[in-house]
Design a protein around this motif. Structure first.
Motif, short mmCIF file in Angstrom:
data_model
loop_
_atom_site.label_atom_id
_atom_site.label_comp_id
_atom_site.label_asym_id
_atom_site.label_seq_id
_atom_site.Cartn_x
_atom_site.Cartn_y
_atom_site.Cartn_z
N PHE A 278 0.79 -1.21 0.00
CA PHE A 278 0.00 0.00 0.00
C PHE A 278 0.84 1.28 0.00
N GLN A 279 2.13 1.14 -0.32
CA GLN A 279 2.95 2.34 -0.38
C GLN A 279 2.48 3.29 -1.47
N ASP A 280 2.26 2.77 -2.65
CA ASP A 280 1.67 3.60 -3.70
C ASP A 280 0.93 2.72 -4.70
N LEU A 281 0.29 3.37 -5.63
CA LEU A 281 -0.61 2.65 -6.52
C LEU A 281 0.13 1.61 -7.37
N ASP A 282 1.32 1.98 -7.86
CA ASP A 282 2.05 1.04 -8.71
C ASP A 282 2.39 -0.23 -7.96
N LYS A 283 2.82 -0.03 -6.73
CA LYS A 283 3.15 -1.20 -5.90
C LYS A 283 1.93 -2.10 -5.75
N LEU A 284 0.81 -1.45 -5.47
CA LEU A 284 -0.41 -2.22 -5.24
C LEU A 284 -0.79 -2.99 -6.51
N MET A 285 -0.63 -2.33 -7.65
CA MET A 285 -0.96 -3.02 -8.91
C MET A 285 -0.05 -4.22 -9.10
N ASP A 286 1.23 -4.02 -8.78
CA ASP A 286 2.20 -5.11 -8.89
C ASP A 286 1.78 -6.29 -8.03
N MET A 287 1.39 -5.97 -6.81
CA MET A 287 1.16 -7.04 -5.85
C MET A 287 -0.32 -7.40 -5.73
N ALA A 288 -1.11 -6.91 -6.66
CA ALA A 288 -2.56 -7.06 -6.53
C ALA A 288 -2.98 -8.51 -6.31
N LYS A 289 -2.37 -9.41 -7.09
CA LYS A 289 -2.79 -10.81 -6.99
C LYS A 289 -2.60 -11.35 -5.58
N ASP A 290 -1.41 -11.07 -5.03
CA ASP A 290 -1.14 -11.55 -3.67
C ASP A 290 -2.10 -10.93 -2.68
N MET A 291 -2.35 -9.64 -2.89
CA MET A 291 -3.21 -8.94 -1.94
C MET A 291 -4.65 -9.47 -2.00
N VAL A 292 -5.09 -9.78 -3.20
CA VAL A 292 -6.44 -10.35 -3.32
C VAL A 292 -6.51 -11.65 -2.53
N ARG A 293 -5.46 -12.46 -2.71
CA ARG A 293 -5.44 -13.74 -2.01
C ARG A 293 -5.42 -13.53 -0.50
N LEU A 294 -4.59 -12.58 -0.11
CA LEU A 294 -4.44 -12.31 1.33
C LEU A 294 -5.76 -11.80 1.92
N SER A 295 -6.41 -10.88 1.19
CA SER A 295 -7.66 -10.34 1.72
C SER A 295 -8.70 -11.44 1.85
N ARG A 296 -8.69 -12.36 0.89
CA ARG A 296 -9.64 -13.47 0.98
C ARG A 296 -9.33 -14.34 2.18
N MET A 297 -8.04 -14.60 2.37
CA MET A 297 -7.65 -15.47 3.47
C MET A 297 -8.07 -14.85 4.80
N ILE A 298 -7.76 -13.56 4.95
CA ILE A 298 -8.11 -12.89 6.20
C ILE A 298 -9.62 -12.98 6.44
N SER A 299 -10.38 -12.69 5.39
CA SER A 299 -11.84 -12.65 5.63
C SER A 299 -12.40 -14.06 5.89
N THR A 300 -11.85 -15.08 5.23
CA THR A 300 -12.39 -16.42 5.54
C THR A 300 -12.00 -16.84 6.95
N LYS A 301 -10.78 -16.51 7.36
CA LYS A 301 -10.36 -16.86 8.73
C LYS A 301 -11.28 -16.21 9.75
N ILE A 302 -11.58 -14.93 9.49
CA ILE A 302 -12.43 -14.21 10.45
C ILE A 302 -13.85 -14.75 10.40
N LYS A 303 -14.30 -15.10 9.20
CA LYS A 303 -15.65 -15.66 9.10
C LYS A 303 -15.76 -16.98 9.86
N GLU A 304 -14.70 -17.80 9.74
CA GLU A 304 -14.70 -19.07 10.48
C GLU A 304 -14.93 -18.83 11.96
#
Lengths: 391, 250
Positions: A182-208
């Motif tokens: 989340f340093q800047d937009l380019d970084k986020l675009m670069d890492m978007a795939k990982d971040m999508v996965r991470l956000s999913r993981m966090i939300s499923t863990k919390i949902k559990e």
């Protein structure tokens, strides 16, 4: 491209030249850069690039450490190219320090080297060998080795402490990667795939653990709608005429809503349509006017949904089949079974609203399937015996 | 030397098992806490990006998809334009975005309130769902009414109803699609085919406005009759239930 730095071409301790090639251009990912027609030197430690004569004179040149290379491949020449030009693609790992280079940011994780006159020796196999032998290792790895003794050396230890520690480390790594992304937009675009996965993981863990990410039903509903997502929203810019635009929009809205409207009993208020459609399009908002115009076209386009207006002025999107003889048939059958039906009874047995039930009965009447009895207790419908009884 | 035989050993074993279990729970609890923290960080960051880089995100379709997925799993609203100078003139996305969010709040709550919500409650919920950013807190009731006006062209299905001084109700489920009438009929059946607004308030815990709206609609549709003889309460009768009630009393 952000992995490349400006340095002096002087060889480091223990470094030696392996290959020299001329007339080489560097690509940042798929994009050409202005670094062309230069001299490329592959050493045991680095790749150096300089304009003709620059390196020989010891002036500043571009360099990239070989240890950043993850993978090498040669790009197969296209069928239409008759030149001897050959390209190799270098896939690179992430680095944190992007200062002191010609290009501090890059969208790509790879660079290409284009050899205009082909290469004399087999560069790819030389690079492969170098990557295997890792001749730079004792030298370049030295500084980190010196630092290491300061941290307590963590042995892979079994037992609870070991588990706890590994969990902790994992969490630390996650925190770090979130911060970096989340340093800047380019970084986020670069890492978007990982971040999508991470956000999913966090939300499923919390949902559990607690059922859902939040108590707030609005946010829950929001995230449901967002997750429906339309992949390729129709936008006005890509159409020449308004009419074409509305037609494609009508088709898209129809595709998207059909299954949901079926689930809901065949009807959706236009304001709800506005919300569902816009949520699934995320940032590509549609105005109420555009949506209405598109919906108006649905019937003419013979789509499974159409705009319907009640006499009260309420506009809804409904299944085209609702208004047809099939519904009349089904309703008449129900009337037959029960002997007679009022809209209240029909609404109860089908689980639809009173007005809708009334609409259905009226449709059946329109098709001549049943007859009305308008009494003081309200409107009732009976089977049309004129049709079935002869004499 | 063999150990682990005898009552003492069993007890000790049991004790240890419990310890392990406690520890396991503790670790899980910690991990959960960490996740919640990460969720928060994620949320704040995504919100900030949505406001700052809206146009860039929009341009890149691949990334837009990914961004939306992140927003969906974390529960962040990608629409968060500020009010801005131009929006007063109807230019820009601000009011359209608000309109989307208004309908969203209505949809999310209509299972509870039958599609009738006071503007104040709507505002509180909308702001809470929009995010922590300060600019979101400044959305006024006037803004909401303005945004709701954008939905006027969808006919009378979505309404802002003035209820006296500075009080408004928002009706999102039109009478045509409401299931409230069916519920009222069921209640009336149990209550000798007549009931009042206060009866609905008591039995179904409906708000006064909700009951009034629904009964009014039924009167208009010819499904209910009004009886003013009871000086305390306005009673509503449902002629369609008369025969059923008479039959049951016989």
């Amino acid at each position: 491209m952000n992995r490349i730095k400006y340095t002096s071409p002087l060889l480091l301790d223990g470094e030696s030249t392996v290959v020299v090639e001329n007339n080489v251009r560097i690509y940042d990912g798929d994009q050409k850069t202005s670094f062309e027609g230069g001299e490329l030197i592959i050493t045991t430690h680095r790749i150096l690039w300089g304009r003709p004569g620059q390196i020989a004179r010891g002036q500043t040149c571009l360099s990239m450490a070989l240890n950043l290379i993850i993978f090498i491949e040669e790009e197969s020449p296209s069928t239409f190219s008759f030149t001897r030009s050959r390209k190799i693609v270098l896939h690179l790992s992430e680095i944190n320090d992007t200062s002191n280079g010609p290009q501090p940011y890059s969208m790509f994780n790879f660079i290409k080297l284009s050899f205009r006159e082909g290469f004399t020796k087999n560069i790819t196999s030389i690079l492969h060998d170098l990557l295997q032998d890792r001749p730079w290792e004792p030298k370049i790895q030295q500084p980190p080795v010196e630092n290491k003794p300061q941290q307590p050396l963590i042995k892979p230890r079994m037992g609870i402490v070991g588990i706890e520690r590994s969990i902790q480390e994992k969490q630390k790594a996650t925190d770090a990667s979130i911060n970096m992304a989340f340093q800047d937009l380019d970084k986020l675009m670069d890492m978007a795939k990982d971040m999508v996965r991470l956000s999913r993981m966090i939300s499923t863990k919390i949902k559990e653990k607690q059922g859902d990410i939040t108590e707030d039903e609005t946010i829950r509903f929001k995230s449901y709608l967002l997750s429906l997502g339309i992949d390729d929203p129709v936008t006005r810019d890509s159409y020449k005429s308004d009419n074409q635009y509305y037609q494609s929009l009508a088709k898209q809205i129809c595709d998207f809503l059909l299954s949901h409207i079926e689930e809901m009993g065949g009807m959706m208020a236009m304001s709800d349509v506005f919300c569902w459609v816009n949520r699934s399009r995320s940032l590509e908002l549609l105005s109420p006017e555009d949506i209405l115009n598109a919906c108006k076209l649905m019937q003419a386009l013979d789509l499974p949904l159409k705009l319907f207006e009640f006499s009260s002025g309420v506009k809804v999107l409904q299944l085209s089949s609702l208004d047809s003889s099939t519904v009349a048939e089904a309703t008449a059958q129900l009337v037959d079974e029960k002997g007679s039906l009022s809209s209240e009874e029909l609404s109860k047995s089908l689980g639809i609203s009173l007005t809708l039930a009334k609409e259905r009965l009226l449709t059946a009447e329109k098709f001549g399937k049943c007859c009305r009895d308008d009494a003081i207790e309200g409107l009732r419908f009976y089977p049309n015996l004129f049709l079935t009884r002869e004499e | 030397m063999r150990r682990g035989i005898g009552l003492g050993a069993i007890k000790k074993n049991k004790y240890e098992q419990e310890k392990y279990k406690d520890k396991g729970n503790e670790i899980q609890e910690n991990q959960f806490e960490q996740m919640t923290k990460q969720l928060e960080v994620f949320k704040v960051n995504l919100e900030e990006f949505a406001t700052k880089h809206k146009n860039e995100i929009r341009k890149n379709s691949e990334f837009r998809k990914q961004f939306q997925e992140m927003c969906a799993s974390i529960g962040v609203d990608p629409l968060s334009s500020g009010k801005g100078f131009w929006s007063v003139l109807g230019i820009g996305d601000f009011y359209y975005e608000l309109a989307v969010q208004i309908v969203e709040v209505c949809l999310a709550t209509n299972a509870k309130n039958g599609g009738l919500i006071s503007l104040d409650e709507l505002r509180t919920r909308l702001i809470r769902a929009r995010g922590k950013n300060k600019s979101h807190q400044e959305i006024s009731k006037d803004d909401l009414i303005r945004a709701a006006k954008k939905l006027k062209i969808f006919g009378s299905g979505f309404n802002v109803i003035p209820m006296g001084k500075d009080k408004y109700m928002v009706q999102s489920v039109p009478g045509e699609l409401s299931m409230d009438h069916s519920v009222i009929l069921q209640q009336a059946e149990k209550n000798n085919s007549c009931l009042s607004v206060s009866y609905l308030e008591q039995v179904l815990k409906w708000e006064k406005e909700r009951g009034e709206k629904a009964l009014e609609h039924m009167v208009n549709q010819g499904l209910a009759w009004i009886d003013l003889q009871n000086c305390k309460d306005k009673m509503y009768y449902f002629p369609s239930l008369f025969t059923a009630c008479i039959n049951s009393t016989n």
